[in-house]
Write an enzyme that holds these catalytic residues in place. Structure first.
Site, mmCIF file in Angstrom:
data_model
loop_
_atom_site.group_PDB
_atom_site.id
_atom_site.type_symbol
_atom_site.label_atom_id
_atom_site.label_comp_id
_atom_site.label_asym_id
_atom_site.label_seq_id
_atom_site.Cartn_x
_atom_site.Cartn_y
_atom_site.Cartn_z
ATOM 1 N N ARG A 173 66.107 -26.298 32.970
ATOM 2 C CA ARG A 173 66.729 -25.943 34.248
ATOM 3 C C ARG A 173 65.788 -26.355 35.375
ATOM 4 O O ARG A 173 64.606 -25.993 35.378
ATOM 5 C CB ARG A 173 66.987 -24.428 34.283
ATOM 6 C CG ARG A 173 67.545 -23.987 35.574
ATOM 7 C CD ARG A 173 67.953 -22.511 35.629
ATOM 8 N NE ARG A 173 68.283 -22.254 37.011
ATOM 9 C CZ ARG A 173 67.718 -21.325 37.767
ATOM 10 N NH1 ARG A 173 66.852 -20.472 37.261
ATOM 11 N NH2 ARG A 173 68.048 -21.220 39.043
ATOM 12 N N HIS A 215 67.431 -24.003 45.548
ATOM 13 C CA HIS A 215 66.370 -23.077 45.145
ATOM 14 C C HIS A 215 65.394 -22.991 46.322
ATOM 15 O O HIS A 215 64.223 -23.313 46.211
ATOM 16 C CB HIS A 215 65.706 -23.545 43.857
ATOM 17 C CG HIS A 215 64.946 -22.473 43.128
ATOM 18 N ND1 HIS A 215 65.146 -22.169 41.789
ATOM 19 C CD2 HIS A 215 63.982 -21.622 43.535
ATOM 20 C CE1 HIS A 215 64.332 -21.202 41.415
ATOM 21 N NE2 HIS A 215 63.594 -20.846 42.470
ATOM 22 N N GLU A 239 69.197 -16.974 43.113
ATOM 23 C CA GLU A 239 68.764 -15.684 43.670
ATOM 24 C C GLU A 239 69.052 -15.552 45.153
ATOM 25 O O GLU A 239 68.115 -15.465 45.975
ATOM 26 C CB GLU A 239 67.262 -15.466 43.428
ATOM 27 C CG GLU A 239 66.866 -15.515 41.964
ATOM 28 C CD GLU A 239 65.375 -15.243 41.741
ATOM 29 O OE1 GLU A 239 64.626 -15.185 42.734
ATOM 30 O OE2 GLU A 239 64.991 -15.083 40.568
ATOM 31 N N ASN A 241 68.874 -13.835 36.326
ATOM 32 C CA ASN A 241 67.418 -13.816 36.283
ATOM 33 C C ASN A 241 67.007 -12.363 36.160
ATOM 34 O O ASN A 241 67.396 -11.531 36.995
ATOM 35 C CB ASN A 241 66.808 -14.400 37.564
ATOM 36 C CG ASN A 241 67.058 -15.898 37.691
ATOM 37 O OD1 ASN A 241 67.631 -16.523 36.796
ATOM 38 N ND2 ASN A 241 66.622 -16.474 38.797
ATOM 39 N N TYR A 301 63.720 -9.728 35.667
ATOM 40 C CA TYR A 301 62.271 -9.558 35.620
ATOM 41 C C TYR A 301 61.825 -8.110 35.455
ATOM 42 O O TYR A 301 60.764 -7.850 34.921
ATOM 43 C CB TYR A 301 61.614 -10.129 36.891
ATOM 44 C CG TYR A 301 61.590 -11.636 36.895
ATOM 45 C CD1 TYR A 301 60.572 -12.340 36.256
ATOM 46 C CD2 TYR A 301 62.600 -12.364 37.512
ATOM 47 C CE1 TYR A 301 60.551 -13.727 36.236
ATOM 48 C CE2 TYR A 301 62.593 -13.755 37.499
ATOM 49 C CZ TYR A 301 61.562 -14.435 36.855
ATOM 50 O OH TYR A 301 61.551 -15.806 36.831
ATOM 51 N N GLU A 344 66.452 -17.115 34.067
ATOM 52 C CA GLU A 344 65.001 -16.971 34.240
ATOM 53 C C GLU A 344 64.556 -15.658 33.636
ATOM 54 O O GLU A 344 65.215 -14.627 33.816
ATOM 55 C CB GLU A 344 64.603 -16.918 35.728
ATOM 56 C CG GLU A 344 64.547 -18.227 36.435
ATOM 57 C CD GLU A 344 64.118 -18.070 37.892
ATOM 58 O OE1 GLU A 344 63.339 -17.146 38.212
ATOM 59 O OE2 GLU A 344 64.581 -18.878 38.708
HETATM 60 O O1 IFM Z 1 58.980 -18.243 40.897
HETATM 61 C C1 IFM Z 1 60.117 -17.476 41.070
HETATM 62 C C2 IFM Z 1 61.357 -18.337 41.054
HETATM 63 O O2 IFM Z 1 61.318 -19.330 42.008
HETATM 64 C C3 IFM Z 1 62.578 -17.484 41.303
HETATM 65 N N1 IFM Z 1 62.612 -16.349 40.431
HETATM 66 C C4 IFM Z 1 61.442 -15.556 40.286
HETATM 67 C C5 IFM Z 1 60.250 -16.443 39.978
HETATM 68 C C6 IFM Z 1 58.992 -15.584 39.803
HETATM 69 O O3 IFM Z 1 58.719 -14.859 40.954
#
Ligand code: IFM
Length: 454
Positions: free
Chosen positions: A79, A123, A168, A294, A296, A355
């Site tokens: 990606r 992005h 995002e 995504n 985290y 992600e």
């Molecule tokens: O590096 C970033 C990415 O560009 C977008 N998502 C989160 C990642 C980590 O912070």
């Protein structure tokens, strides 16, 4: 102790992810002109270590070497994003052929290496000339995005069959326009909400354009979703967590799948809500082929009347591990819960983890390798959480680890390492696969992971 093998569905897509500004460099090459991130990173004090993306990790010049490394690791899916300012560098709207040529070469090289590209249109590197006209606050930026989209989808859909519109949108709108931590560095609630609205609108309006240019491709958007929990059972914390969920998750999911903004957010933001024209919400709901998620962190949230946006703050527990990127708890269960929630509340569309990954204080060991057991464990546990969601009916088709290699981590510059490939900033940017890269290679080869239980 016994161990069990968790096997993923046949044809499960394992890959890695990157973004143009974070890796390319070559900021003045091939006719590229400034993006908002060039302007921002060149402004003293904006980036923690004073870094810029001028060179980043020089993927612009080293893409062949990088693709070779992907191939060596057995990676078959990648990606990436396109840099809009390489394609439409200045305000006359002219298309820069040298920008298209660069991506032509890159895509050809990927395909020759047997790697399928998944391409993100936006992005975060908005051309500066558009920011000079108000950026995403100006509705005409939506039209500029549509025209750029048409150009690149036309140029590359013979080779790109998976397109992602925005990465995002909440980070791009809020970090850039609410708390000023990202480009363009603004701090204003109505601006941030208007930017979010225009990004969702640009996303929705781009879908029919992509479909008419390239009826054979699949298209989706990438939202970053967190699992949100109140810090205590106190009513004010419960309400604060609802607001957090509303502003960061639902405000970006409801328009896509329910055709409306959440009523509690409309009530909360009142006059700060964006200007919404007739047809906007309908456009945002354009049918998609997949959703990228995504993930985290979990967000544990408490009431905070001093916080201007949603009167809420994130709190932490000493017993919950955190990434070296301290804002993020390490909470794999949240990924499982997010996937289940998306299915139950929003959509049955195929899902991709577009992600997921973590930062560590990686270093080259005496043996010349980069051992990152923390990242291996992190990935293993998030893969297992995904497997559980799949076993319970979530249609997850693939997983892109963030990131292929260490890179320019926005406001943190090069001080945070998310890569599964180490980049030696002191030694000619040489690339060294970390243990986590070999772990991913092994996982995709067996399409399974081993879990141990007592
Ligand atoms: O590096 C970033 C990415 O560009 C977008 N998502 C989160 C990642 C980590 O912070």
């Amino acid at each position: 102790m016994h161990s069990e093998l968790l096997t993923f569905p046949k044809d499960f897509v394992w890959g890695t992810a990157t973004a143009s500004y974070q890796i390319e460099g070559g900021f003045e090459q091939g006719g590229r002109k400034a993006s908002i991130w060039d302007t921002f990173s060149h402004t003293p004090g904006m980036i923690e270590d004073g870094a810029t993306g001028d060179v980043a990790v020089d993927h612009y010049h080293r893409y062949r070497e990088d693709i070779k490394l992907m191939q060596t690791l057995g990676l078959k899916h990648y990606r990436m994003s396109l840099a809009w300012p390489r394609i439409v560098p200045d305000d006359c709207g002219r298309v820069e052929q040298r920008g298209l040529d660069f991506y032509d070469r890159l895509l050809d090289e990927l395909l020759q290496a047997g790697i399928t590209p998944y391409v993100t249109l936006y992005h975060w590197d908005l051309p500066q000339w558009l920011q000079d006209r108000g950026g995403w606050t100006n509705r005409s930026t939506v039209d500029a995005f549509l025209s750029y989209t048409q150009t690149v989808v036309h140029a590359f859909s013979d080779r790109v069959t998976n397109w992602m519109t925005f990465n995002e949108p909440w980070v791009a709108s809020y970090c850039g326009n609410l708390n000023g931590a990202h480009a363009p560095g603004l701090k204003d609630i109505p601006t941030a909400l208007q930017v979010a609205h225009h990004m969702l609108l640009a996303h929705g309006k781009s879908i029919p354009i992509i479909r008419s240019e390239a009826p054979h491709v699949k298209v989706g958007i990438v939202n970053n979703l967190a699992w949100v929990e109140p810090a205590t059972t106190k009513a004010e914390d419960v309400k604060a967590a609802e607001r957090w969920d509303g502003a960061y998750n639902r405000l970006f999911m409801d328009p896509l799948f329910k055709g409306q903004y959440p009523q509690d957010m409309i009530d909360h933001f009142g006059n700060a809500m964006p200007v919404i024209l007739e047809g906007d919400l309908q456009a945002m709901q354009a049918p998609l082929d997949f959703l990228g998620i995504n993930y985290y962190t979990r967000r544990l949230v408490a009431h905070d009347h001093t916080e201007p946006f949603i009167q809420a703050k994130q709190v932490y527990r000493s017993y919950v591990p955190r990434a070296e990127f301290e804002e993020f708890e390490v909470w794999p269960e949240g990924l499982y819960k997010v996937l289940k929630r998306v299915k139950e509340e929003y959509t049955d569309l195929p899902l991709y983890i577009s992600e997921n990954g973590t930062t560590l204080l990686d270093a080259i060991s005496e043996d010349g390798c980069v051992h990152d057991p923390g990242r291996v464990q992190y990935l293993h546990d998030h893969f297992a959480a995904t497997h559980q969601a799949i076993a319970e009916g979530c249609d997850v088709r693939g997983y892109f680890v963030w990131s292929f290699m260490d890179n320019f981590e926005w406001g943190f510059g090069f001080s945070k390492r998310f890569g599964i490939v180490y980049v030696d900033y002191k030694n000619n940017l040489r690339r060294i696969p970390k243990d986590s890269a070999y772990f991913l290679a092994q996982t995709l080869l067996s399409n399974s992971i081993k879990v141990h239980s007592l």
